[in-house]
Design a protein around this motif. Structure first.
Motif, mmCIF file in Angstrom:
data_model
loop_
_atom_site.group_PDB
_atom_site.id
_atom_site.type_symbol
_atom_site.label_atom_id
_atom_site.label_comp_id
_atom_site.label_asym_id
_atom_site.label_seq_id
_atom_site.Cartn_x
_atom_site.Cartn_y
_atom_site.Cartn_z
ATOM 1 N N PRO A 255 0.885 -1.224 0.169
ATOM 2 C CA PRO A 255 0.101 -0.019 -0.002
ATOM 3 C C PRO A 255 0.836 1.367 0.028
ATOM 4 C CG PRO A 255 -0.895 -1.463 1.681
ATOM 5 C CD PRO A 255 0.523 -2.208 1.055
ATOM 6 N N GLU A 256 1.889 1.271 0.673
ATOM 7 C CA GLU A 256 2.922 2.553 0.745
ATOM 8 C C GLU A 256 3.431 2.766 -0.706
ATOM 9 O OE1 GLU A 256 2.955 -0.126 2.891
ATOM 10 O OE2 GLU A 256 2.450 0.813 4.741
ATOM 11 N N GLY A 257 3.581 1.693 -1.457
ATOM 12 C CA GLY A 257 4.279 1.765 -2.696
ATOM 13 C C GLY A 257 3.294 2.330 -3.652
ATOM 14 N N LEU A 258 1.973 1.964 -3.293
ATOM 15 C CA LEU A 258 0.856 2.461 -4.274
ATOM 16 C C LEU A 258 0.780 3.883 -4.066
ATOM 17 C CD1 LEU A 258 -1.505 1.920 -6.276
ATOM 18 C CD2 LEU A 258 -2.931 1.515 -4.285
ATOM 19 N N ASP A 259 0.798 4.262 -2.685
ATOM 20 C CA ASP A 259 0.639 5.949 -2.515
ATOM 21 C C ASP A 259 1.652 6.591 -3.143
ATOM 22 O OD1 ASP A 259 0.301 8.149 -1.243
ATOM 23 O OD2 ASP A 259 0.381 7.107 0.976
ATOM 24 N N VAL A 260 3.010 6.057 -3.147
ATOM 25 C CA VAL A 260 4.144 6.650 -3.775
ATOM 26 C C VAL A 260 3.960 7.040 -5.163
ATOM 27 C CG1 VAL A 260 6.462 6.558 -4.395
ATOM 28 C CG2 VAL A 260 5.904 5.902 -2.084
ATOM 29 N N TYR A 261 3.540 5.906 -6.097
ATOM 30 C CA TYR A 261 3.129 6.088 -7.377
ATOM 31 C C TYR A 261 2.101 7.094 -7.760
ATOM 32 C CZ TYR A 261 7.202 2.962 -8.681
ATOM 33 O OH TYR A 261 8.230 2.423 -8.967
ATOM 34 N N MET A 262 1.060 6.793 -6.891
ATOM 35 C CA MET A 262 -0.132 7.857 -7.166
ATOM 36 C C MET A 262 0.305 9.383 -6.972
ATOM 37 S SD MET A 262 -2.449 5.952 -7.952
ATOM 38 C CE MET A 262 -1.402 4.962 -8.791
ATOM 39 N N HIS A 263 1.275 9.590 -5.928
ATOM 40 C CA HIS A 263 1.739 10.626 -5.695
ATOM 41 C C HIS A 263 2.609 11.441 -6.835
ATOM 42 C CE1 HIS A 263 3.979 14.116 -3.733
ATOM 43 N NE2 HIS A 263 2.736 14.427 -3.300
ATOM 44 N N ILE A 264 3.288 10.558 -7.635
ATOM 45 C CA ILE A 264 4.041 10.606 -8.583
ATOM 46 C C ILE A 264 3.098 11.278 -9.713
ATOM 47 C CG2 ILE A 264 5.478 9.970 -10.548
ATOM 48 C CD1 ILE A 264 6.633 7.860 -8.411
ATOM 49 N N LEU A 265 2.008 10.463 -9.967
ATOM 50 C CA LEU A 265 0.978 10.972 -11.019
ATOM 51 C C LEU A 265 0.245 12.397 -10.534
ATOM 52 C CD1 LEU A 265 -0.992 7.592 -11.964
ATOM 53 C CD2 LEU A 265 0.372 9.177 -13.343
ATOM 54 N N GLN A 266 0.298 12.586 -9.218
ATOM 55 C CA GLN A 266 -0.271 13.976 -8.860
ATOM 56 C C GLN A 266 0.636 14.949 -9.226
ATOM 57 O OE1 GLN A 266 -1.230 14.231 -4.733
ATOM 58 N NE2 GLN A 266 -2.017 16.103 -4.913
ATOM 59 N N LEU A 267 1.885 14.636 -8.963
ATOM 60 C CA LEU A 267 2.808 15.703 -9.318
ATOM 61 C C LEU A 267 2.940 15.837 -10.824
ATOM 62 C CD1 LEU A 267 5.872 14.576 -6.893
ATOM 63 C CD2 LEU A 267 4.626 16.619 -6.701
ATOM 64 N N LEU A 268 2.767 15.048 -11.481
ATOM 65 C CA LEU A 268 2.691 15.077 -12.893
ATOM 66 C C LEU A 268 1.741 16.266 -13.165
ATOM 67 C CD1 LEU A 268 3.491 11.690 -14.668
ATOM 68 C CD2 LEU A 268 5.028 13.619 -14.371
ATOM 69 N N THR A 269 0.506 16.058 -12.820
ATOM 70 C CA THR A 269 -0.741 16.982 -12.996
ATOM 71 C C THR A 269 -0.610 18.566 -12.472
ATOM 72 O OG1 THR A 269 -1.997 16.504 -10.801
ATOM 73 C CG2 THR A 269 -2.188 14.996 -12.904
ATOM 74 N N THR A 270 0.546 18.599 -11.859
ATOM 75 C CA THR A 270 0.696 20.054 -11.295
ATOM 76 C C THR A 270 1.317 21.027 -12.384
ATOM 77 O OG1 THR A 270 3.099 19.642 -10.546
ATOM 78 C CG2 THR A 270 1.161 19.396 -8.746
#
Length: 476
Positions: A255-270
């Motif tokens: 779950p922590e790894g999923l959190d990391v990759y979702m945050h990477i996607l979120q950073l892309l949308t900035t």
């Protein structure tokens, strides 16, 4: 038969032999470094070779001893001793000459432990040759070595004093992009994927320019992982599909790894370029939407979960909903407008996602009531109050993102969508009341627009909601 002592050696109490305040022997450590030099020196009797003539084995006794050094290097006194006797230079020799993956892994691991200490980290980071050699290790074909390399780089990137040195070094080394994408898109080693994800997340968070470069990358081919000395061309990588592939690998196990990759996607949308990289993929962003949609509707914060689950999942939910919101807002693009007219469009089934968004808001309301009740029962300690405030802050972010996406989706609902939601149970007086309670007054226009559509689908429900929320009464 004589052999090197196994540390720690409390019996070896020769004056001046202890490393700092430890019980470890300077003589023993120095002997291991000397033997390590001998392992990679041409005069040394060659170790066993593999089927292709590559030296892949490490003497068992040597492996045991160097692993002890690896463990010991977590102690600052030992790390400083290794630094004093030029262990990083010895390790560079290992990287250049050894064909033994296990030895390379251990040496990178020792450097990683040493880098946890600020002064040593600064020394390692300022060594340009060592820096380049370590980045080259990202193109290694050995997963354990890749894991230790990623850990080392993440440790350095987490040190504010040297982070910019590594960001600039990585920005100037195009092969890092290809090697990282190769790992994310092809590895099944969850631990490695998580650590590489943390490294990429840190890089993007530190430097928007580097993130933009990686978003725009993928138009040229670079030399990548190879099992021998011959170059090997990598595919024409794009960052988004690689992130998605890694996220799929880690979602069930970490779950922590999923959190990391979702945050990477979120950073892309900035940045606009990041949003476009997602929605202008060959599939129009369908793979990204489908993965995130599935996570929200079928995996996270489900009806059979206790409401408190929203506390545990708040950060990953915030990242996912932020990306979905950015994608949904971009539907005015010509390509999306065409897709929305098709039943095969991934935006077609609105209602399960709307139902999930309302459930998240309901769970947050439940957690909020529980917090108030708890505060009445007992006084909070100062540290607990600080933690609670931080918890409230993250939940507020999640609520804001959730409300924005929900309001945008409600505005797009048709009578047919609404009837579908009523039939499936996603919309009823309780869920609509929760939505209105959270959306008003900020998203008044969206709620008013939805109420007009709802009136066509279920007049009675619309009337009941108007009575609950008088400000919504339609003025003729």
């Amino acid at each position: 038969m004589d052999r090197n002592p196994s540390p720690p050696s409390s019996e070896a109490e020769e004056e001046g032999d202890a490393v700092g305040n430890t019980v470890y022997s300077k003589h023993w450590l120095f002997s291991i470094l000397t033997r390590l030099i001998e392992v990679i020196s041409p005069e040394k009797t060659e170790p066993p070779v593999g089927p292709e003539g590559i030296h892949t084995e490490l003497d068992e006794e040597m492996e045991n001893d160097i692993c002890k050094v690896w463990d010991m290097s977590m102690d600052e006194d030992v790390a400083l001793f290794l630094q004093e006797f030029n262990a990083p230079d010895i390790f560079m020799g290992v990287f250049a000459k050894s064909k033994c993956p296990r030895l390379t892994e251990i040496c990178v691991g020792i450097l990683g432990n040493m880098a946890c200490f600020q002064d040593i980290c600064m020394s390692i980071s300022k060594d340009e040759n060592l820096g380049q050699v370590l980045l080259q290790r990202l193109c290694d074909s050995d997963s354990p070595t890749l894991l230790e390399t990623s850990r080392l780089l993440l440790t350095c990137l987490s040190q504010p004093e040297v982070a910019n040195v590594w960001v600039e070094r990585i920005r100037e080394n195009p092969s890092v992009y290809d090697c990282v994408c190769f790992i994310m898109s092809s590895s099944t080693n969850v631990e490695l994927l998580v650590k590489v994800g943390e490294m990429v997340d840190k890089l993007f968070d530190l430097d928007e320019e580097l993130m933009l470069n990686w978003i725009k990358n993928g138009t040229c081919r670079s030399v990548g992982p190879s099992v021998d000395d011959s170059p090997e061309e990598l595919p024409d990588f794009k960052i988004v599909p690689c992130i998605l592939e890694a996220a799929k690998q880690v979602r069930s196990d970490n779950p922590e790894g999923l959190d990391v990759y979702m945050h990477i996607l979120q950073l892309l949308t900035t940045v606009d370029e990041g949003i476009q990289a997602i929605v202008q993929a060959p599939d129009g962003g369908k793979e990204t939407w489908s993965l995130l949609y599935d996570l929200v509707c079928h995996e996270l914060c489900q009806p059979d979960d206790p409401p408190i689950i929203v506390q545990e999942q708040k950060t990953v939910l915030a990242s996912i909903l932020s990306v979905l919101s950015a994608m949904f807002a971009s539907q005015t693009e010509q390509e999306y407008t065409k897709m929305r007219k098709s039943k095969s469009c991934f935006f077609f089934s609105y209602m399960p996602l709307i139902g999930s968004l309302i459930r998240i808001l309901q769970y947050m309301e439940s957690c909020g009531k529980r917090s108030v009740d708890n505060s009445k029962e007992s006084e909070q300690q100062e540290t607990e109050k600080a933690d609670l405030n931080e918890e409230d802050f993250h939940l507020k972010i999640l609520k804001d993102i959730c409300c924005e996406l929900l309001s945008n989706m409600l505005q797009e609902l048709t009578k047919e969508n609404t009837l579908e939601g009523l039939h499936q149970g996603h919309l009823n007086e309780q869920t609509c009341s929760c939505a209105f309670q959270n959306l008003l007054p900020l998203y008044f226009t969206s709620v008013e627009s939805f109420l007009e559509v709802l009136r066509e689908a279920d007049q009675t429900l619309a009337d009941n909601l108007e009575k609950r929320f008088p400000s919504l009464k339609v003025h003729v």
